[in-house]
Write an enzyme that holds these catalytic residues in place. Structure first.
Site, mmCIF file in Angstrom:
data_model
loop_
_atom_site.group_PDB
_atom_site.id
_atom_site.type_symbol
_atom_site.label_atom_id
_atom_site.label_comp_id
_atom_site.label_asym_id
_atom_site.label_seq_id
_atom_site.Cartn_x
_atom_site.Cartn_y
_atom_site.Cartn_z
ATOM 1 N N ASP A 15 -8.632 -2.594 11.168
ATOM 2 C CA ASP A 15 -9.502 -2.154 10.067
ATOM 3 C C ASP A 15 -10.903 -1.781 10.532
ATOM 4 O O ASP A 15 -11.888 -1.915 9.796
ATOM 5 C CB ASP A 15 -9.599 -3.246 8.970
ATOM 6 C CG ASP A 15 -8.223 -3.611 8.433
ATOM 7 O OD1 ASP A 15 -7.360 -2.726 8.396
ATOM 8 O OD2 ASP A 15 -8.024 -4.782 8.065
ATOM 9 N N LYS A 18 -10.283 3.217 12.117
ATOM 10 C CA LYS A 18 -9.564 4.166 12.991
ATOM 11 C C LYS A 18 -9.176 5.426 12.241
ATOM 12 O O LYS A 18 -9.314 6.539 12.740
ATOM 13 C CB LYS A 18 -8.289 3.503 13.567
ATOM 14 C CG LYS A 18 -8.564 2.293 14.429
ATOM 15 C CD LYS A 18 -7.299 1.564 14.811
ATOM 16 C CE LYS A 18 -6.594 0.911 13.645
ATOM 17 N NZ LYS A 18 -7.280 -0.241 13.045
ATOM 18 N N GLY A 42 -3.064 0.197 7.435
ATOM 19 C CA GLY A 42 -3.618 0.880 6.267
ATOM 20 C C GLY A 42 -4.839 1.618 6.756
ATOM 21 O O GLY A 42 -5.855 0.997 7.077
ATOM 22 N N HIS A 43 -4.725 2.927 6.907
ATOM 23 C CA HIS A 43 -5.821 3.727 7.458
ATOM 24 C C HIS A 43 -6.422 4.584 6.353
ATOM 25 O O HIS A 43 -5.763 5.467 5.809
ATOM 26 C CB HIS A 43 -5.300 4.598 8.616
ATOM 27 C CG HIS A 43 -4.822 3.799 9.791
ATOM 28 N ND1 HIS A 43 -4.316 4.352 10.932
ATOM 29 C CD2 HIS A 43 -4.788 2.453 9.999
ATOM 30 C CE1 HIS A 43 -3.997 3.389 11.787
ATOM 31 N NE2 HIS A 43 -4.266 2.238 11.234
ATOM 32 N N GLN A 226 -3.609 -1.342 14.014
ATOM 33 C CA GLN A 226 -4.099 -2.701 14.284
ATOM 34 C C GLN A 226 -5.258 -2.663 15.297
ATOM 35 O O GLN A 226 -5.982 -1.693 15.329
ATOM 36 C CB GLN A 226 -2.964 -3.619 14.774
ATOM 37 C CG GLN A 226 -1.955 -3.962 13.689
ATOM 38 C CD GLN A 226 -0.918 -2.888 13.456
ATOM 39 O OE1 GLN A 226 -0.250 -2.465 14.389
ATOM 40 N NE2 GLN A 226 -0.752 -2.460 12.234
HETATM 41 P P1 GDP Z 1 -8.395 1.316 9.819
HETATM 42 O O1 GDP Z 1 -7.219 0.484 9.482
HETATM 43 O O2 GDP Z 1 -8.961 0.995 11.171
HETATM 44 O O3 GDP Z 1 -8.155 2.784 9.656
HETATM 45 O O4 GDP Z 1 -9.541 0.916 8.789
HETATM 46 P P2 GDP Z 1 -9.353 0.674 7.187
HETATM 47 O O5 GDP Z 1 -9.173 1.975 6.518
HETATM 48 O O6 GDP Z 1 -8.336 -0.379 6.933
HETATM 49 O O7 GDP Z 1 -10.732 0.004 6.837
HETATM 50 C C1 GDP Z 1 -11.940 0.651 7.052
HETATM 51 C C2 GDP Z 1 -12.701 0.727 5.718
HETATM 52 O O8 GDP Z 1 -14.046 1.051 5.962
HETATM 53 C C3 GDP Z 1 -12.177 1.810 4.804
HETATM 54 O O9 GDP Z 1 -12.371 1.398 3.474
HETATM 55 C C4 GDP Z 1 -13.080 3.001 5.120
HETATM 56 O O10 GDP Z 1 -13.215 3.910 4.032
HETATM 57 C C5 GDP Z 1 -14.383 2.306 5.385
HETATM 58 N N1 GDP Z 1 -15.251 2.955 6.362
HETATM 59 C C6 GDP Z 1 -14.914 3.561 7.546
HETATM 60 N N2 GDP Z 1 -16.013 3.969 8.202
HETATM 61 C C7 GDP Z 1 -17.078 3.628 7.426
HETATM 62 C C8 GDP Z 1 -18.501 3.757 7.584
HETATM 63 O O11 GDP Z 1 -19.014 4.268 8.581
HETATM 64 N N3 GDP Z 1 -19.261 3.261 6.549
HETATM 65 C C9 GDP Z 1 -18.725 2.675 5.439
HETATM 66 N N4 GDP Z 1 -19.555 2.218 4.506
HETATM 67 N N5 GDP Z 1 -17.403 2.545 5.278
HETATM 68 C C10 GDP Z 1 -16.590 2.999 6.259
HETATM 69 P P1 IMO Z 2 -4.709 -1.459 10.629
HETATM 70 O O1 IMO Z 2 -3.920 -0.449 11.396
HETATM 71 C C1 IMO Z 2 -5.711 -5.658 10.036
HETATM 72 C C2 IMO Z 2 -2.522 -8.572 10.787
HETATM 73 C C3 IMO Z 2 -1.950 -9.354 9.623
HETATM 74 C C4 IMO Z 2 -1.564 -10.652 10.332
HETATM 75 C C5 IMO Z 2 -1.081 -10.167 11.688
HETATM 76 C C6 IMO Z 2 0.436 -10.010 11.790
HETATM 77 O O2 IMO Z 2 -4.964 -1.077 9.211
HETATM 78 O O3 IMO Z 2 -5.929 -1.859 11.369
HETATM 79 P P2 IMO Z 2 2.165 -8.231 10.808
HETATM 80 O O4 IMO Z 2 2.461 -7.822 9.404
HETATM 81 O O5 IMO Z 2 1.704 -7.116 11.689
HETATM 82 O O6 IMO Z 2 3.282 -9.018 11.438
HETATM 83 O O7 IMO Z 2 0.931 -9.272 10.675
HETATM 84 O O8 IMO Z 2 -1.691 -8.910 11.902
HETATM 85 N N1 IMO Z 2 -2.479 -7.107 10.632
HETATM 86 C C7 IMO Z 2 -3.563 -6.338 10.417
HETATM 87 N N2 IMO Z 2 -4.851 -6.679 10.214
HETATM 88 N N3 IMO Z 2 -5.356 -4.354 10.079
HETATM 89 C C8 IMO Z 2 -4.074 -4.001 10.319
HETATM 90 O O9 IMO Z 2 -3.715 -2.723 10.516
HETATM 91 C C9 IMO Z 2 -3.100 -5.013 10.459
HETATM 92 N N4 IMO Z 2 -1.765 -5.008 10.655
HETATM 93 C C10 IMO Z 2 -1.405 -6.287 10.779
HETATM 94 O O10 IMO Z 2 -2.927 -9.578 8.625
HETATM 95 O O11 IMO Z 2 -2.709 -11.439 10.546
HETATM 96 MG MG MG Z 3 -6.598 -0.853 8.020
#
Ligand code: GDP
Ligand code: IMO
Ligand code: MG
Length: 431
Positions: A15, A18, A42-43, A226
């Site tokens: 999170d 990416k 979840g991207h 991840q």
């Molecule tokens: P990922 O799994 O690495 O793709 O990241 P996620 O989408 O799960 O979580 C990142 C969160 O931060 C999302 O809600 C994005 O919209 C938000 N986000 C990403 N970059 C920025 C930033 O530079 N500033 C802010 N405020 N939010 C951001």
């Molecule tokens: P993105 O790609 C954050 C965490 C789960 C748990 C552990 C194992 O959005 O960054 P799993 O279901 O993979 O067997 O769970 O890994 N986890 C993540 N945490 N971002 C993710 O993906 C994750 N995918 C799995 O919360 O601790």
């Molecule tokens: Mg994510």
């Protein structure tokens, strides 16, 4: 483009942003490929008023003229993939060509049930806090040579044979070990056949598609899911996921050799978050953690769970730089720190044994890590709104000092800075 791919990996616990980094730079490349993980990811991508959350599709799907690849290292839940694809199609936003590796493994309903049952079995104290998307059990089948691959869905006889052996064992486990109801072969077989029919137009050889693009000197991005500290080998085992989110996973997960990779970009959040269980030395359980969670909207993109929040950890970051071979950092969510009087950073740990630990020596054993006491440095914060900044020089002094400190400590440049969640709220300095 020099005929080599760029790998984009999470440098923390996932999170990091990416998806938004990939989306921001995907316009400049031709192929975007996911290489591991599954619908546990979840991207989030925000373009104008529209928000998209990609679980299986690569974060380049919104661009026309691109090829998006789901690599052999991914575990594919076809229901989720078709749902995601259908959602984009309805809005006319499935702009890229999709290729799904025939060698990617399929997540079946029994994997998800087993994921939940195993978590219950571990109990509250030892549960991993998985996303319950069947990831662990599906990778177990793959390594145990019992898995069913996407290509098997296209061949009725092979599917029948593999599924019947598999389901026999799974039903014994479900009913005799976990006390769950056994599943019907016919129901799953018919579902899997319909998955095969729907996915057939997309099935291909990811290694060939990517290698061909590289030999034509096209740009290729390999998108990790991840993060490093969730890596099954290099993360805080056993509180990890069941794949290799590190950059090396991009090679096995797509069918490329090491010389095919140019730069490795580590995506780093300006602070730290973690979802699920496991050690997190810089976690803030009180007010500052709550502040980061609310300012940063830190709630899971896949499960909606509140994310645990804490400060940037330089020891962990140096470790991530070493194990991935990170060449440059994309730093996200700098804007979230606006308004803080002091921005804290972990500079070293004191392990339970008492000897100071710093540098790149990261106690990635979860018990050792849980026993450490972090040592912090503090930086003066800033109050100016940075969400409209388009150049490094426009950032307030405090933010610039913080970035310079990160570059100096990490020994690699920060080539992209996120100052807001939207595609254009980005300062690009070489990515
Ligand atoms: P990922 O799994 O690495 O793709 O990241 P996620 O989408 O799960 O979580 C990142 C969160 O931060 C999302 O809600 C994005 O919209 C938000 N986000 C990403 N970059 C920025 C930033 O530079 N500033 C802010 N405020 N939010 C951001
Ligand atoms: P993105 O790609 C954050 C965490 C789960 C748990 C552990 C194992 O959005 O960054 P799993 O279901 O993979 O067997 O769970 O890994 N986890 C993540 N945490 N971002 C993710 O993906 C994750 N995918 C799995 O919360 O601790
Ligand atoms: Mg994510």
């Amino acid at each position: 483009m020099d005929g080599r791919a760029e790998v984009i990996v999470g440098a923390q616990w996932g999170d990091e942003g990416k998806g938004r980094v990939v989306d921001t730079v995907a316009g400049d490349v031709d192929v975007i490929a996911r290489f591991q993980g599954g619908a546990n990811a979840g991207h989030t991508v925000i373009v104008g008023k529209e928000k998209y959350i990609f679980h299986l599709l690569p974060s380049g799907m919104l661009y026309s003229g691109k090829t998006c690849v789901i690599g052999n290292g991914v575990v594919v839940d076809p229901d989720k993939l078709l749902e995601e694809l259908g959602g984009l199609q309805e809005q006319g936003k499935d702009r890229a060509r999709l290729v799904v590796s025939g060698a990617a493994h399929v997540v079946f309903p029994y994997h998800k049930i087993l994921d939940g049952a195993e978590e219950r079995f571990r109990g509250r104290e030892h549960s991993i806090g998985t996303t319950r998307r069947g990831i662990g059990p599906c990778y177990v089948d793959k390594v145990n040579r019992m898995g069913i691959r996407v290509e098997d869905l296209l061949s009725p006889d092979t599917l029948r044979e593999k599924l019947s052996t598999n389901l026999e064992i799974k039903n014994l486990m479900l009913s005799r070990v976990f006390g769950e109801d056994p599943l019907s072969f016919d129901e799953i077989y018919n579902k899997a056949r319909s998955w095969g029919k729907s996915l057939a137009p997309y099935v291909g050889d990811c290694s060939v598609v990517i290698s061909d693009a590289l030999s034509r000197k096209q740009g290729v991005l390999l998108e990790g899911a991840q993060g490093t500290l969730l890596d099954v080998d290099h993360g805080t085992y056993p509180y990890v996921t069941s794949s290799n989110p590190v950059a090396q996973g991009a090679l096995t997960g797509t069918g490329l050799g090491p010389s095919a990779v140019g730069r490795v970009i580590g995506v780093v959040k300006a602070y730290c978050t973690r979802v699920g269980s496991g050690p997190f030395p810089s976690e803030e359980k009180g007010e500052s953690g709550q502040y980061l969670r609310e300012q940063g909207g830190e709630y899971g993109a896949t499960t909606g769970r509140p994310r645990r929040c804490g400060w940037l950890d330089m020891v962990a970051l140096k470790y991530a730089i070493r194990v991935n071979g990170i060449d440059a950092i994309a730093l996200t969510k700098l804007d979230v720190l606006t308004g803080l009087e002091t921005v804290k950073v972990v500079e070293g740990y004191t392990p339970a044994s008492g000897a100071e630990q710093s540098g790149t020596v990261y106690p990635n054993h979860s018990v050792a890590l849980a026993g450490t006491t972090p040592a912090y440095s503090g930086f003066p914060g800033w109050d100016d709104d940075i969400s409209g900044c388009t150049a490094f020089e426009e950032l307030p002094q405090g933010a610039r000092d913080y970035l310079r400190y990160i570059e100096e400590q990490a020994g690699v440049p920060v080539v992209l800075i996120g100052v807001g969640p939207e595609r254009d709220q980005t300062i690009r300095r070489g990515l």
